[in-house]
Design a protein around this motif. Sequence first.
Motif, PDB file in Angstrom:
ATOM      1  N   ARG A 139      -8.631  80.091  -4.763  1.00 33.47           N
ATOM      2  CA  ARG A 139      -7.720  79.610  -3.728  1.00 33.47           C
ATOM      3  C   ARG A 139      -7.072  78.287  -4.111  1.00 33.47           C
ATOM      4  N   LEU A 140      -5.927  78.056  -3.516  1.00 35.52           N
ATOM      5  CA  LEU A 140      -5.311  76.746  -3.589  1.00 35.52           C
ATOM      6  C   LEU A 140      -5.992  75.795  -2.614  1.00 35.52           C
ATOM      7  N   THR A 141      -6.129  74.547  -3.006  1.00 30.48           N
ATOM      8  CA  THR A 141      -6.433  73.490  -2.048  1.00 30.48           C
ATOM      9  C   THR A 141      -5.089  72.924  -1.622  1.00 30.48           C
ATOM     10  N   THR A 142      -4.711  73.180  -0.379  1.00 30.88           N
ATOM     11  CA  THR A 142      -3.354  72.864   0.038  1.00 30.88           C
ATOM     12  C   THR A 142      -3.276  72.617   1.531  1.00 30.88           C
ATOM     13  N   VAL A 143      -2.189  72.021   1.947  1.00 29.80           N
ATOM     14  CA  VAL A 143      -1.806  71.963   3.356  1.00 29.80           C
ATOM     15  C   VAL A 143      -0.979  73.213   3.621  1.00 29.80           C
ATOM     16  N   TYR A 144      -1.261  73.909   4.724  1.00 27.98           N
ATOM     17  CA  TYR A 144      -0.771  75.269   4.879  1.00 27.98           C
ATOM     18  C   TYR A 144       0.704  75.384   5.239  1.00 27.98           C
ATOM     19  N   LYS A 145       1.265  74.347   5.805  1.00 21.71           N
ATOM     20  CA  LYS A 145       2.694  74.357   6.082  1.00 21.71           C
ATOM     21  C   LYS A 145       3.204  72.929   6.058  1.00 21.71           C
ATOM     22  N   LYS A 146       4.503  72.762   6.033  1.00 20.91           N
ATOM     23  CA  LYS A 146       5.072  71.431   5.962  1.00 20.91           C
ATOM     24  C   LYS A 146       4.967  70.730   7.316  1.00 20.91           C
ATOM     25  N   HIS A 147       4.455  69.510   7.276  1.00 23.25           N
ATOM     26  CA  HIS A 147       4.261  68.714   8.488  1.00 23.25           C
ATOM     27  C   HIS A 147       5.053  67.417   8.392  1.00 23.25           C
ATOM     28  N   SER A 148       5.392  66.876   9.528  1.00 27.10           N
ATOM     29  CA  SER A 148       5.977  65.554   9.604  1.00 27.10           C
ATOM     30  C   SER A 148       4.937  64.522   9.187  1.00 27.10           C
ATOM     31  N   PRO A 149       5.347  63.411   8.556  1.00 25.50           N
ATOM     32  CA  PRO A 149       4.381  62.371   8.177  1.00 25.50           C
ATOM     33  C   PRO A 149       3.506  61.890   9.330  1.00 25.50           C
ATOM     34  N   LYS A 150       4.033  61.891  10.556  1.00 30.03           N
ATOM     35  CA  LYS A 150       3.251  61.409  11.696  1.00 30.03           C
ATOM     36  C   LYS A 150       2.077  62.321  12.024  1.00 30.03           C
ATOM     37  N   ASP A 151       2.071  63.553  11.517  1.00 27.83           N
ATOM     38  CA  ASP A 151       0.997  64.499  11.804  1.00 27.83           C
ATOM     39  C   ASP A 151      -0.085  64.523  10.731  1.00 27.83           C
ATOM     40  N   VAL A 152       0.143  63.824   9.609  1.00 27.12           N
ATOM     41  CA  VAL A 152      -0.772  63.952   8.474  1.00 27.12           C
ATOM     42  C   VAL A 152      -2.115  63.294   8.759  1.00 27.12           C
ATOM     43  N   PHE A 153      -2.120  62.162   9.439  1.00 22.49           N
ATOM     44  CA  PHE A 153      -3.382  61.479   9.737  1.00 22.49           C
ATOM     45  C   PHE A 153      -4.290  62.362  10.584  1.00 22.49           C
ATOM     46  N   ARG A 154      -3.741  62.936  11.642  1.00 21.40           N
ATOM     47  CA  ARG A 154      -4.539  63.831  12.498  1.00 21.40           C
ATOM     48  C   ARG A 154      -5.032  65.036  11.697  1.00 21.40           C
ATOM     49  N   GLY A 155      -4.182  65.543  10.833  1.00 19.67           N
ATOM     50  CA  GLY A 155      -4.580  66.681  10.012  1.00 19.67           C
ATOM     51  C   GLY A 155      -5.708  66.346   9.062  1.00 19.67           C
ATOM     52  N   GLN A 156      -5.640  65.175   8.435  1.00 21.75           N
ATOM     53  CA  GLN A 156      -6.699  64.753   7.529  1.00 21.75           C
ATOM     54  C   GLN A 156      -8.027  64.562   8.253  1.00 21.75           C
ATOM     55  N   LEU A 157      -7.967  64.107   9.496  1.00 25.65           N
ATOM     56  CA  LEU A 157      -9.195  63.911  10.274  1.00 25.65           C
ATOM     57  C   LEU A 157      -9.808  65.221  10.737  1.00 25.65           C
ATOM     58  N   GLY A 158      -9.084  66.313  10.616  1.00 27.67           N
ATOM     59  CA  GLY A 158      -9.579  67.598  11.075  1.00 27.67           C
ATOM     60  C   GLY A 158      -9.281  67.874  12.527  1.00 27.67           C
ATOM     61  N   MET A 159      -8.324  67.154  13.108  1.00 30.75           N
ATOM     62  CA  MET A 159      -7.979  67.366  14.515  1.00 30.75           C
ATOM     63  C   MET A 159      -7.016  68.528  14.693  1.00 30.75           C
ATOM     64  N   ASN A 160      -6.438  68.980  13.592  1.00 29.24           N
ATOM     65  CA  ASN A 160      -5.603  70.184  13.589  1.00 29.24           C
ATOM     66  C   ASN A 160      -6.267  71.166  12.649  1.00 29.24           C
ATOM     67  N   GLY A 161      -6.973  72.127  13.177  1.00 30.15           N
ATOM     68  CA  GLY A 161      -7.784  73.022  12.364  1.00 30.15           C
ATOM     69  C   GLY A 161      -7.018  73.813  11.336  1.00 30.15           C
ATOM     70  N   SER A 162      -5.736  73.997  11.515  1.00 24.81           N
ATOM     71  CA  SER A 162      -4.937  74.793  10.584  1.00 24.81           C
ATOM     72  C   SER A 162      -4.171  73.933   9.586  1.00 24.81           C
ATOM     73  N   PHE A 163      -4.493  72.650   9.497  1.00 21.48           N
ATOM     74  CA  PHE A 163      -3.730  71.747   8.640  1.00 21.48           C
ATOM     75  C   PHE A 163      -3.963  72.024   7.160  1.00 21.48           C
ATOM     76  N   GLY A 164      -5.215  72.154   6.755  1.00 19.94           N
ATOM     77  CA  GLY A 164      -5.550  72.295   5.344  1.00 19.94           C
ATOM     78  C   GLY A 164      -5.902  70.959   4.720  1.00 19.94           C
ATOM     79  N   LEU A 165      -5.940  70.932   3.382  1.00 11.55           N
ATOM     80  CA  LEU A 165      -6.348  69.744   2.649  1.00 11.55           C
ATOM     81  C   LEU A 165      -5.429  69.507   1.460  1.00 11.55           C
ATOM     82  N   PHE A 166      -5.340  68.253   1.024  1.00  9.38           N
ATOM     83  CA  PHE A 166      -4.749  67.991  -0.280  1.00  9.38           C
ATOM     84  C   PHE A 166      -5.684  67.086  -1.065  1.00  9.38           C
ATOM     85  N   SER A 167      -5.545  67.135  -2.370  1.00 13.99           N
ATOM     86  CA  SER A 167      -6.438  66.414  -3.271  1.00 13.99           C
ATOM     87  C   SER A 167      -5.745  65.191  -3.823  1.00 13.99           C
ATOM     88  N   ILE A 168      -6.538  64.218  -4.221  1.00 12.36           N
ATOM     89  CA  ILE A 168      -5.984  63.006  -4.808  1.00 12.36           C
ATOM     90  C   ILE A 168      -5.256  63.300  -6.111  1.00 12.36           C
TER      91      ILE A 168
END
Length: 313
Positions: A139-168
């Motif tokens: 599998r890819l380690t990825t964010v599943y769809k394009k998000h606005s920058p304002k949504d990335v923090f919540r996504g990284q915290l796991g507050m949006n279960g469908s956000f996904g992950l990105f790697s350093i």
Amino acid sequence: MKISVITPVYNAEKYITQAVESALQFPEVWEIILVEDQSPDNALEVCKTLAEKYDRVKLFQHHDQGNHGAGASRNLGLEKATGDFIAFLDADDYYLPNRFDAEKELFKNPEVEGVYSAIGVHYYTEKAKAQNFSIFGDRLTTVYKKHSPKDVFRGQLGMNGSFGLFSIDALTIRKSSLDEKLSPMMKTHLRLHQDTEFLFRLSYYLDLYPGILDKAVANRGVHERNRITQVDSGKVKPSISKVMLWKEVKNWAETEENIPKEELLHIKRMHRSYEIANASFLKKWGMIAKYLIFDFKSIRSGLYNINFRKDLF
């Protein structure tokens, strides 16, 4: 673009040449900064050879030539970097030919402070694949769809279960934004999850934009000696390190005046959840009973987290 690629090197004699040469293929890569961290193998000699062979490869060690961990090594690399942009590459991973395709376009916009993309997986041996395929698969380690920058923090915290992950390894940052808004960089007292904590703060302070999400721009190299695969596979108990991670995030969030209330509550709940998971049997169930009665919301976030449930039950 002038990109500084920062690579901490520890016990990577077999892999570092491939990593370096994968970065050298890009004319945008201004320099590759290797920080050798007192490797027990022959990695230092390999790094010296690479620095002698390639003008763009620069080799550093810590002031005492000792072992200080990946976070401290990345911090030293950031201090030494002279490029306009920062990228990271672990010594056993490697870039693919499309690594900076998105960056070349997106960074034309001065509002873009960072770009993240997807990474794939490469198994160096059949044994490594057998041991770790259940963790990474193909599998890819990825964010599943394009998000606005304002949504990335919540996504990284796991507050949006469908956000996904990105790697350093798939992250590129405008250095001026990093220097201005993020201090300290990597928190070195965390022996694990330094990059995760860094990404939490990074996504709060910087405007991060999606790059290539449907294809890998780098590959995570998986072998039998990966520290993170030992954690993910259960060979190393992750719960204590997760408690430390979320405690660090909680301490930071409580001192940051502008953290939204909902995000702060989520961070506190995650910390409390992992504290419960790491408690002794009697204390664990006593804590659960207490919070079920008086403050169910305190553990609700954790109960939706798969890693917490695995550690708890």
